[in-house]
Design an enzyme around this catalytic site. Structure first.
Site, mmCIF file in Angstrom:
data_model
loop_
_atom_site.group_PDB
_atom_site.id
_atom_site.type_symbol
_atom_site.label_atom_id
_atom_site.label_comp_id
_atom_site.label_asym_id
_atom_site.label_seq_id
_atom_site.Cartn_x
_atom_site.Cartn_y
_atom_site.Cartn_z
ATOM 1 N N CYS A 1 0.964 -1.339 -0.017
ATOM 2 C CA CYS A 1 -0.070 -0.294 0.046
ATOM 3 C C CYS A 1 0.817 1.312 0.159
ATOM 4 O O CYS A 1 1.903 1.388 0.533
ATOM 5 C CB CYS A 1 -0.775 0.013 1.568
ATOM 6 S SG CYS A 1 -1.842 1.674 1.246
ATOM 7 N N HIS B 1 -9.312 -3.651 -2.306
ATOM 8 C CA HIS B 1 -7.675 -2.960 -2.222
ATOM 9 C C HIS B 1 -8.767 -1.389 -2.190
ATOM 10 O O HIS B 1 -8.250 -0.611 -0.935
ATOM 11 C CB HIS B 1 -6.543 -3.531 -2.679
ATOM 12 C CG HIS B 1 -5.954 -1.970 -2.561
ATOM 13 N ND1 HIS B 1 -4.803 -3.155 -1.217
ATOM 14 C CD2 HIS B 1 -5.335 -0.818 -1.710
ATOM 15 C CE1 HIS B 1 -3.659 -2.072 0.006
ATOM 16 N NE2 HIS B 1 -4.618 -0.869 -0.516
ATOM 17 N N GLU B 2 -9.059 -1.228 -3.302
ATOM 18 C CA GLU B 2 -9.593 0.767 -2.926
ATOM 19 C C GLU B 2 -11.225 0.956 -2.349
ATOM 20 O O GLU B 2 -10.773 2.135 -1.617
ATOM 21 C CB GLU B 2 -9.229 1.371 -4.275
ATOM 22 C CG GLU B 2 -8.154 0.507 -5.768
ATOM 23 C CD GLU B 2 -7.184 0.796 -4.514
ATOM 24 O OE1 GLU B 2 -5.505 0.825 -5.108
ATOM 25 O OE2 GLU B 2 -7.080 2.263 -3.534
ATOM 26 N N HIS C 1 -9.927 0.867 1.410
ATOM 27 C CA HIS C 1 -10.056 2.607 1.836
ATOM 28 C C HIS C 1 -10.970 2.992 2.053
ATOM 29 O O HIS C 1 -10.841 4.825 3.514
ATOM 30 C CB HIS C 1 -8.283 2.897 1.005
ATOM 31 C CG HIS C 1 -7.144 2.783 1.253
ATOM 32 N ND1 HIS C 1 -6.524 2.653 2.317
ATOM 33 C CD2 HIS C 1 -6.640 2.115 0.155
ATOM 34 C CE1 HIS C 1 -5.404 2.182 2.143
ATOM 35 N NE2 HIS C 1 -5.851 1.487 0.958
#
Ligand code: NB4
Ligand code: NI
Length: 183
Positions: free
Chosen positions: A110, A153-154, A157
């Protein structure tokens, strides 16, 4: 242009809170920010720009990584079938997903984490995402494998979730039972 100094690191509040939905149509400022995020990712894949601005390479970026708690992400990558995914997206959300899981065999990293965190990161193998594009179009994307991993993953966030939250602390290197590795 955005550079690494604009990216907040572990410990910054925006990486651990739920980001706010963007009211659509987006403002010019929000569209400008999303455009810059997409350009950063493209720059981070260009040897000269990497060298010139000391960039770490990325295939995705989320607004909370800039300390901006808004539901905006940018992705730029080709999957293993050479399909190009290049999007700035407002309010992306997973509307359905497989039970089956997948994972990147080498684990994940990351841009907001300045250390290696080894371990398998289980992800849904297939997801359907709805979002609004930078251009203002509503889209629905059916994603699997590598593309599914990047988008998860995005979107994590935007919900204050970091990739290592998914690593099994007692058995970090063993893939989950019902999982297929991304080729
Ligand atoms: C897989 C990968 N992760 C890279 N970095 N990490 C990131 O993108 C983080 C997001 C990714 C971590 C795992 C899933 C999503 C950023 N994140 O923190 C945003 O939230 C890469 F850089 C990379 N590639 C392969 C493709 N290559 C094409 C040519 O240019 C170089 C590029 C390098 N693949
Ligand atoms: Ni990240």
């Amino acid at each position: 242009m955005l550079t690494m100094k604009d990216i907040v690191r572990e410990g910054h509040e925006s990486l651990r809170i739920k980001a706010t939905k963007v009211n659509l149509p987006a403002t010019e400022e929000e569209k400008e920010l999303l455009t810059k995020m997409l350009q950063f990712i493209k720059n981070s894949q260009d040897e000269e720009m990497i060298e010139k601005y000391d960039l770490r390479s990325g295939v995705g970026l989320a607004a909370p990584q800039l300390g901006i708690s808004k539901r905006m992400i940018a992705v730029h990558f080709s999957d293993h079938n050479e399909r190009l995914y290049s999007y700035g997206l407002f309010n992306p959300r997973i509307i359905s997903h497989s039970v089956e899981q997948t994972y990147l065999p080498g684990g994940e990293g990351c841009l907001s984490v300045d250390r290696d965190v080894p371990g398998i990161v289980p992800r849904y193998a297939r997801i359907t995402v709805k979002a609004t594009t930078l251009e203002g179009e509503d889209i629905k994307l059916r994603l699997k494998g590598y593309a599914a991993v990047v988008f998860q993953h995005e979107i994590d966030h935007l919900n204050g979730v970091m990739f290592y939250d998914h690593i099994d602390k007692n058995d970090p290197m063993t893939p989950p039972d019902n999982a297929v590795s991304v080729d």
